[in-house]
Structure formats: C-alpha cells, structure tokens
Scaffold this motif. Structure first.
Motif, PDB file in Angstrom:
ATOM      1  N   ALA A   1     -13.051 -13.576 -12.430  1.00 31.81           N
ATOM      2  CA  ALA A   1     -14.180 -14.299 -13.003  1.00 31.81           C
ATOM      3  C   ALA A   1     -13.732 -15.347 -14.014  1.00 31.81           C
ATOM      4  N   ALA A   2     -12.582 -15.107 -14.670  1.00 32.79           N
ATOM      5  CA  ALA A   2     -12.067 -16.040 -15.667  1.00 32.79           C
ATOM      6  C   ALA A   2     -11.300 -17.201 -15.045  1.00 32.79           C
ATOM      7  N   GLY A   3     -11.137 -17.211 -13.727  1.00 29.21           N
ATOM      8  CA  GLY A   3     -10.484 -18.329 -13.064  1.00 29.21           C
ATOM      9  C   GLY A   3      -8.991 -18.176 -12.877  1.00 29.21           C
ATOM     10  N   PHE A   4      -8.458 -16.975 -13.101  1.00 27.52           N
ATOM     11  CA  PHE A   4      -7.037 -16.755 -12.845  1.00 27.52           C
ATOM     12  C   PHE A   4      -6.802 -16.528 -11.357  1.00 27.52           C
ATOM     13  N   GLU A   5      -5.639 -16.959 -10.887  1.00 33.50           N
ATOM     14  CA  GLU A   5      -5.210 -16.674  -9.519  1.00 33.50           C
ATOM     15  C   GLU A   5      -4.394 -15.387  -9.549  1.00 33.50           C
ATOM     16  N   LEU A   6      -4.887 -14.350  -8.904  1.00 39.87           N
ATOM     17  CA  LEU A   6      -4.197 -13.064  -8.930  1.00 39.87           C
ATOM     18  C   LEU A   6      -2.922 -13.111  -8.109  1.00 39.87           C
ATOM     19  N   GLY A   7      -1.864 -12.558  -8.681  1.00 40.51           N
ATOM     20  CA  GLY A   7      -0.620 -12.363  -7.970  1.00 40.51           C
ATOM     21  C   GLY A   7      -0.517 -10.911  -7.542  1.00 40.51           C
ATOM     22  N   PRO A   8       0.696 -10.421  -7.335  1.00 45.82           N
ATOM     23  CA  PRO A   8       0.852  -9.016  -6.951  1.00 45.82           C
ATOM     24  C   PRO A   8       0.360  -8.090  -8.069  1.00 45.82           C
ATOM     25  N   TYR A   9      -0.333  -7.051  -7.673  1.00 49.19           N
ATOM     26  CA  TYR A   9      -0.709  -6.023  -8.641  1.00 49.19           C
ATOM     27  C   TYR A   9      -0.840  -4.708  -7.892  1.00 49.19           C
ATOM     28  N   ARG A  10      -0.778  -3.623  -8.651  1.00 51.08           N
ATOM     29  CA  ARG A  10      -0.927  -2.315  -8.030  1.00 51.08           C
ATOM     30  C   ARG A  10      -1.718  -1.380  -8.928  1.00 51.08           C
ATOM     31  N   GLN A  11      -2.468  -0.500  -8.297  1.00 51.43           N
ATOM     32  CA  GLN A  11      -3.189   0.548  -8.991  1.00 51.43           C
ATOM     33  C   GLN A  11      -2.249   1.735  -9.170  1.00 51.43           C
ATOM     34  N   LEU A  12      -2.345   2.399 -10.294  1.00 52.04           N
ATOM     35  CA  LEU A  12      -1.507   3.568 -10.534  1.00 52.04           C
ATOM     36  C   LEU A  12      -2.222   4.537 -11.453  1.00 52.04           C
ATOM     37  N   LEU A  13      -1.771   5.782 -11.385  1.00 50.23           N
ATOM     38  CA  LEU A  13      -2.274   6.817 -12.278  1.00 50.23           C
ATOM     39  C   LEU A  13      -1.242   7.059 -13.369  1.00 50.23           C
ATOM     40  N   VAL A  14      -1.697   7.139 -14.598  1.00 49.14           N
ATOM     41  CA  VAL A  14      -0.815   7.402 -15.744  1.00 49.14           C
ATOM     42  C   VAL A  14      -1.419   8.544 -16.557  1.00 49.14           C
ATOM     43  N   PRO A  15      -0.731   9.711 -16.597  1.00 52.30           N
ATOM     44  CA  PRO A  15       0.515  10.016 -15.896  1.00 52.30           C
ATOM     45  C   PRO A  15       0.276  10.227 -14.401  1.00 52.30           C
ATOM     46  N   ALA A  16       1.359  10.146 -13.635  1.00 49.40           N
ATOM     47  CA  ALA A  16       1.231  10.247 -12.183  1.00 49.40           C
ATOM     48  C   ALA A  16       0.869  11.661 -11.740  1.00 49.40           C
ATOM     49  N   ARG A  17       1.270  12.657 -12.517  1.00 49.15           N
ATOM     50  CA  ARG A  17       0.987  14.050 -12.183  1.00 49.15           C
ATOM     51  C   ARG A  17       0.150  14.673 -13.288  1.00 49.15           C
ATOM     52  N   GLY A  18      -0.505  15.762 -12.933  1.00 49.39           N
ATOM     53  CA  GLY A  18      -1.337  16.447 -13.908  1.00 49.39           C
ATOM     54  C   GLY A  18      -2.793  16.086 -13.746  1.00 49.39           C
ATOM     55  N   PRO A  19      -3.645  16.594 -14.634  1.00 46.84           N
ATOM     56  CA  PRO A  19      -5.084  16.328 -14.520  1.00 46.84           C
ATOM     57  C   PRO A  19      -5.404  14.854 -14.704  1.00 46.84           C
ATOM     58  N   ARG A  20      -6.391  14.370 -13.977  1.00 47.50           N
ATOM     59  CA  ARG A  20      -6.816  12.985 -14.107  1.00 47.50           C
ATOM     60  C   ARG A  20      -7.821  12.858 -15.246  1.00 47.50           C
ATOM     61  N   LEU A  21      -7.507  11.967 -16.165  1.00 51.04           N
ATOM     62  CA  LEU A  21      -8.324  11.750 -17.345  1.00 51.04           C
ATOM     63  C   LEU A  21      -9.113  10.450 -17.196  1.00 51.04           C
TER      64      LEU A  21
END
Length: 231
Positions: A187-207
C-alpha cells in the motif's frame, strides 16, 4: 531580580521506561533464537543505512563491513542509551539519533538501505512511517524488514485482533500483534522482493507474536508520485 528559568527538557516522542527495561532484558535473552534472523536480515547490506526503532542496538553487531554508516533512530530514552553503548562496540560507524519513524530527522533520498526490525508493530501510524522510509531512501534503495504480525488465519488471527483492541498495546509499549506488514508495504508503494513467512521460535507452542515475515522491498526507481496520486 528574577533569575531566568531553565528551559524545559524536550519530551521524547515515545516514553515507556518500564516496558523499555523489560524489553531490554527480554530481547537479550531471546538472542539465542533471534540472532540468526538478524544476521539473515542484514546479509549483504552496503552503503549508508538508516535503521528505525533501533531499540537497544542488537542489530549493530550484525552489520557487515560493506556498510559505510548506520543512522539508528530510537525514540525511547532508556533504549537509546543502551543503543549508544552498543554502537560503541560495533564494527561499523553507528550514529544513534532520537526521533520517531513517522518524522525521520534526516534528508530525503539520503540512504541506500533502510532497516525495519521488530518495529512496525509498535509505530503509531504505519502508512506515515513507511512513507517516511520511502522518502529517505534513494530511488531504487532497499528496505530490509523482519517483523512479527498477522497469523495466516483461523483462531490465532481472532486472538490477535482481540489482543490488539484491548490489553496488548498498553502492556507492551504500543505493540500490535496482528498487523499486516506485507500488505502495508504494498500500500505504501514499495516493490516487494523476496520474503518468507516463519515462526519464531520454530518449535514449541505458537504464540500471538510467533508469526513473522523476513525479506526485502525497494523504493521504485521511477518514483515521481506518491502512492494513490496521479501524475
């Protein structure tokens, strides 16, 4: 004869001293998980860099030697003092400056790279902050981002919305857990490059804070008009 009164000390744009002390301790403890993501975020960065919401300066140790200068903006006084100490230990020149993301105290088109790291969740006006980042980047300049935000759907997204409307921002220094970073960048007019979704931390309960996105975007090289305006 009356003595001249001392000039009042200007108020910082953000003042959360209790949360700042909590954040400083918690963020250091979390580095065993977060440090690798900071390193990925800043890999290959070069030239003049502006970092908004630098916090206690934990990114500074990860800037590569290709960086000529980092201007680190931090509005909160307690965190800014810690950032100054971290800047003195950094391998690249870092200048820690007071200021808010919505009104950056720097010239337009002055930076090759901007860095937003775990900060867009707490700025008061996301579109204005992103407009400022676009302003201070040179045409074609890069924005690196690592943020937590909206869960992909389901029960957790509902929980995030409820928290953002009630207790979370007052308790955690204005932080919102359900913001849509990628949508806001588009919406701000940036051209998106590579990005990835991730969980932090990768293991354990999802907060509510576990859902993160890490990547890059660019200010368009031909950037004569603001988003949503005509030529």
């Amino acid at each position: 004869m009356p003595q001249p009164s001392a000039r009042p000390t200007p108020r910082d744009p953000i003042h959360h001293p209790l949360f700042a002390r909590f954040y400083a301790r918690q963020s250091v403890a979390a580095e065993r998980v977060i440090a690798a993501h900071r390193k990925e975020l800043l890999h290959g960065v070069a030239g003049r860099v502006i970092e908004v919401g630098a916090g206690n300066g934990l990114n500074f140790a990860h800037y590569p030697g290709t960086v000529a200068e980092v201007v680190a903006i931090e509005p909160e006084r307690v965190l800014r003092r810690l950032a100054v100490a971290a800047a003195m230990r950094a391998d690249v020149p870092v200048d820690v400056v007071p200021g808010a993301a919505e009104a950056l105290p720097v010239k337009s088109e002055a930076f090759d790279v901007a860095v937003a790291s775990l900060v867009l969740c707490s700025v008061r006006d996301v579109p204005r902050a992103l407009a400022e980042l676009r302003r201070v980047l040179r045409p074609g300049g890069e924005l690196r981002f690592f943020e937590h935000g909206r869960a992909p759907g389901g029960a957790m997204a509902t929980v995030q919305r409820a928290l953002d409307r009630t207790v979370w921002p007052p308790l955690f220094g204005g932080c919102h857990v359900g913001r849509d970073t990628v949508g806001a960048l588009r919406a701000a007019g940036f051209e998106l490059g590579p990005y990835r979704q991730l969980l932090v931390p990768a293991r354990g309960p999802r907060l509510p804070t576990s859902y993160c996105v890490l990547g890059s975007a660019r200010r368009p090289s031909a950037d004569d008009t603001a988003p949503g305006t005509g030529a």
